[in-house]
Enzyme design. Structure first.
Site, PDB file in Angstrom:
ATOM      1  N   GLY A   1       8.162   7.276  -2.569  1.00  0.00           N
ATOM      2  CA  GLY A   1       9.030   7.383  -1.341  1.00  0.00           C
ATOM      3  C   GLY A   1       9.333   5.844  -0.803  1.00  0.00           C
TER       4      GLY A   1
ATOM      5  N   THR B   1       0.956  -1.228   0.043  1.00  0.00           N
ATOM      6  CA  THR B   1       0.069  -0.039  -0.038  1.00  0.00           C
ATOM      7  C   THR B   1       0.740   1.225  -0.073  1.00  0.00           C
ATOM      8  OG1 THR B   1      -0.394   0.230   2.261  1.00  0.00           O
ATOM      9  CG2 THR B   1      -1.810  -1.044   1.270  1.00  0.00           C
ATOM     10  N   GLY B   2       0.462   2.143  -0.769  1.00  0.00           N
ATOM     11  CA  GLY B   2       1.034   3.496  -0.934  1.00  0.00           C
ATOM     12  C   GLY B   2       2.614   3.074  -1.493  1.00  0.00           C
TER      13      GLY B   2
ATOM     14  N   GLY C   1       7.452   3.548  -0.073  1.00  0.00           N
ATOM     15  CA  GLY C   1       6.679   2.382  -0.734  1.00  0.00           C
ATOM     16  C   GLY C   1       7.369   2.140  -2.186  1.00  0.00           C
TER      17      GLY C   1
ATOM     18  N   SER D   1       6.392   3.843  12.745  1.00  0.00           N
ATOM     19  CA  SER D   1       7.506   5.160  12.790  1.00  0.00           C
ATOM     20  C   SER D   1       7.965   5.070  14.346  1.00  0.00           C
ATOM     21  CB  SER D   1       6.574   6.358  12.510  1.00  0.00           C
ATOM     22  OG  SER D   1       7.290   7.483  12.905  1.00  0.00           O
TER      23      SER D   1
ATOM     24  N   TYR E   1      -0.879  11.245  15.230  1.00  0.00           N
ATOM     25  CA  TYR E   1      -0.025  10.295  14.374  1.00  0.00           C
ATOM     26  C   TYR E   1       0.788   9.605  15.342  1.00  0.00           C
ATOM     27  CZ  TYR E   1       3.724   9.100  11.142  1.00  0.00           C
ATOM     28  OH  TYR E   1       4.562   8.487  10.386  1.00  0.00           O
TER      29      TYR E   1
END
Length: 236
Positions: A13, A8-9, A15, A131, A144
């Site tokens: 970047g 996904t994505g 991904g 992250s 986030y």
């Protein structure tokens, strides 16, 4: 190897780097995108053994669309995500809900939809991209950070549940990576961050992708429920 990987994505970047790495390893890659359809189609044409799936992960119907196009992947990489930088009490409910839908609920719901096929064949790999802020928290990125912390908890719990079925679940936590998401950082901001990073530089997308490729491979066949930091030693 006739294996498939869903990223996904996967068009830009980190991904994109993951897509390229898994394609090099022989996977047919399904490149999910939303706003990066042009980049996804160019990457698909370049790689050859690839397919594009366009879907807005903030909408519930996206999961059904992805599952229809890629019903039984060998590897799922939940990489898609959006940033949300603001003082906590200034975040709108709309922005908060969209961020949680993309960063947390869509990975959970996508895995829930695709997991039965993995369990049925008693093999599969799920790799969730969290992250450094999911581990340490980030000022002005509270929502986030909460979503990314939940992804770590999701990884560890699911790994225990599906391990007996031969499905491995791991998590990768990038630090400050040189991608479009960090383009708003000034030169001074980057210098200040690098002063805090033991390796004295930002990471690059390929370094995250290599970790993902390792976890997807048989070299990591006895690794599950683990969190891998790709952060140059920086703890946020």
């Amino acid at each position: 190897m006739n294996k498939t990987a869903l990223i996904t994505g996967g068009a830009r970047g980190i991904g994109e780097a993951i897509t390229r790495a898994l394609s090099r390893d022989g996977y047919k890659v399904f490149i999910h995108c939303n706003q990066s359809a042009d980049e996804a189609n160019e990457l698909c044409a370049e790689l050859g053994n690839a397919e594009v799936i366009k879907a807005d992960l903030s909408c519930p119907e996206a999961i059904s669309l992805i599952a229809e196009k890629c019903p039984s992947p060998d590897v799922i990489v939940n990489n898609a995500g959006v940033a949300l930088v603001s003082l906590f009490d200034m975040v709108s409910e709309e922005a908060m809900r969209k961020m949680f839908e993309i960063n947390l609920f869509s990975p959970i719901n996508l895995v829930r939809r695709l997991l039965p096929a993995m369990i049925s064949r008693k093999s599969g790999v799920i790799i969730n991209i969290s992250s450094v802020f999911g581990e340490s928290g980030g000022s002005c990125e509270v929502d986030y950070s909460a979503a990314k912390a939940a992804i770590i908890g999701f990884t560890k719990a699911l790994a225990k549940e599906v391990g007996p079925a031969g499905v491995r679940v791991n998590c990768v936590c990038p630090g400050i990576i040189d991608t479009d998401m960090n383009d708003e950082l000034s030169f001074e901001d980057v210098e200040a961050l690098c002063d805090e990073i033991p390796l004295s530089r930002m990471g690059n997308a390929d370094e995250v992708a290599e970790c993902v490729a390792f976890l997807a491979s048989d070299k990591a066949k006895y690794i599950t429920g683990s969190v891998f930091d790709v952060n140059g030693g920086w703890n946020g």
